[in-house]
Design a protein around this motif. Structure first.
Motif, PDB file in Angstrom:
ATOM      1  N   TYR A  86       0.835  -1.199   0.000  1.00 51.48           N
ATOM      2  CA  TYR A  86       0.000   0.000   0.000  1.00 51.48           C
ATOM      3  C   TYR A  86       0.874   1.254   0.000  1.00 51.48           C
ATOM      4  O   TYR A  86       1.680   1.467   0.908  1.00 51.48           O
ATOM      5  N   ILE A  97      -6.421  -1.326  -4.033  1.00 52.21           N
ATOM      6  CA  ILE A  97      -7.533  -1.159  -3.098  1.00 52.21           C
ATOM      7  C   ILE A  97      -8.760  -1.932  -3.567  1.00 52.21           C
ATOM      8  O   ILE A  97      -9.397  -2.648  -2.788  1.00 52.21           O
ATOM      9  N   ASN A 101     -10.325  -5.054  -1.575  1.00 55.58           N
ATOM     10  CA  ASN A 101     -11.699  -4.921  -1.085  1.00 55.58           C
ATOM     11  C   ASN A 101     -12.591  -6.044  -1.623  1.00 55.58           C
ATOM     12  O   ASN A 101     -13.414  -6.603  -0.893  1.00 55.58           O
ATOM     13  N   PHE A 119     -12.816  -4.167   7.966  1.00 55.36           N
ATOM     14  CA  PHE A 119     -11.930  -3.138   7.424  1.00 55.36           C
ATOM     15  C   PHE A 119     -10.523  -3.317   7.980  1.00 55.36           C
ATOM     16  O   PHE A 119     -10.317  -3.963   9.015  1.00 55.36           O
ATOM     17  N   VAL A 127      -8.371   3.802   7.674  1.00 60.96           N
ATOM     18  CA  VAL A 127      -8.948   2.685   6.918  1.00 60.96           C
ATOM     19  C   VAL A 127      -8.410   2.704   5.493  1.00 60.96           C
ATOM     20  O   VAL A 127      -8.622   3.667   4.746  1.00 60.96           O
ATOM     21  N   VAL A 128      -7.714   1.617   5.114  1.00 60.51           N
ATOM     22  CA  VAL A 128      -7.151   1.539   3.760  1.00 60.51           C
ATOM     23  C   VAL A 128      -7.885   0.514   2.894  1.00 60.51           C
ATOM     24  O   VAL A 128      -7.900   0.634   1.662  1.00 60.51           O
ATOM     25  N   PHE A 129      -8.490  -0.495   3.544  1.00 56.81           N
ATOM     26  CA  PHE A 129      -9.302  -1.484   2.826  1.00 56.81           C
ATOM     27  C   PHE A 129     -10.567  -1.724   3.636  1.00 56.81           C
ATOM     28  O   PHE A 129     -10.550  -1.683   4.860  1.00 56.81           O
ATOM     29  N   ASP A 133     -17.193   0.683   1.136  1.00 57.71           N
ATOM     30  CA  ASP A 133     -16.365   1.743   0.537  1.00 57.71           C
ATOM     31  C   ASP A 133     -16.463   3.080   1.279  1.00 57.71           C
ATOM     32  O   ASP A 133     -15.540   3.893   1.222  1.00 57.71           O
ATOM     33  N   LEU A 136     -13.530   3.929   3.670  1.00 58.53           N
ATOM     34  CA  LEU A 136     -12.171   4.165   3.175  1.00 58.53           C
ATOM     35  C   LEU A 136     -11.695   5.575   3.523  1.00 58.53           C
ATOM     36  O   LEU A 136     -12.386   6.561   3.287  1.00 58.53           O
TER      37      LEU A 136
END
Length: 222
Positions: A86, A97, A101, A119, A127-129, A133, A136
């Motif tokens: 990431y 991403i 996801n 998440f 929160v990256v994943f 949605d 995020l």
């Protein structure tokens, strides 16, 4: 002695006779009622206590099982790689991403009907994943589940123990109302570590539906 006086004495004697005759029966009846009431009350209290312990046991077993599931998710290679690679400045970050996801939705969320969402946070609590949605980019660094896991990230002794026992940092919250979902949930968090070094990459959070308590209560009542 006048007729009235004689009649009055007869009435008084009759009252005493009735009192002497019925009194013991009345007293016995009161004792039987009191003892029966006590027995019934104690029985009800005992049954309620047994029911409460049964429900408590089911809830504990549920949480233990979900802690194991969270631990299992944290060992997932796709999630580990997602955190490893990431980089918000990478031109292909959107693809990483999206793929991660999709993996969470299709291969993790679908495994458990009780899951509300999943998440993954980076080391700063962002929160990256996520399966949702809308989460995020949100900052979760002040949440109990992140604080209670991430506070050990710089503890070398703890990290060494973690290599031998991956379960030691699994953290379940109490049931609470989620500020972003508006529904009761139980969150369970654990650290995601790098494949090669075993060092922390981030935190994975499974949030479970609060209405699962209703089902456990219904099962406990049957």
């Amino acid at each position: 002695m006048g007729k009235k006086s004689f009649t009055s004495i007869r009435i008084k004697l009759l009252r005493w006779f009735i009192l002497i005759s019925i009194g013991p029966l009345l007293f016995s009846g009161i004792l039987v009622y009191a003892n029966s009431r006590k027995t019934i009350t104690e029985r009800i209290a005992s049954e309620l206590n047994i029911l409460a312990k049964g429900i408590e046991g089911k809830v504990s077993a549920f949480i233990e099982g979900k802690m194991g599931r969270t631990l299992d998710f944290c060992s997932d290679g796709v999630i580990k790689d997602g955190l490893t690679y990431y980089d918000p400045d990478d031109a292909n970050i959107a693809v990483l991403i999206k793929n991660t996801n999709n993996h969470l939705v299709k291969n993790k969320l679908s495994l458990d009907n009780y899951l509300e969402d999943i998440f993954v946070l980076n080391l700063r609590g962002k929160v990256v994943f996520a399966t949702n949605d809308k989460l995020l980019g949100k900052d979760k660094s002040k949440k109990d589940y992140f604080i209670n896991v991430s506070k050990h990230f710089k503890d070398k002794a703890m990290l060494n123990k973690l290599k031998a026992d991956p379960t030691i940092l699994v953290y379940p919250t109490d049931f609470y109302i989620s500020d972003d979902l508006g529904v009761p949930v139980l969150a369970i968090a654990n650290v995601v570590t790098a494949r090669a070094t075993g060092l922390p990459l981030g935190v994975l959070v499974n949030r479970y539906k609060g209405n699962m308590l209703n089902k456990l209560l219904e099962e406990g009542a049957n």
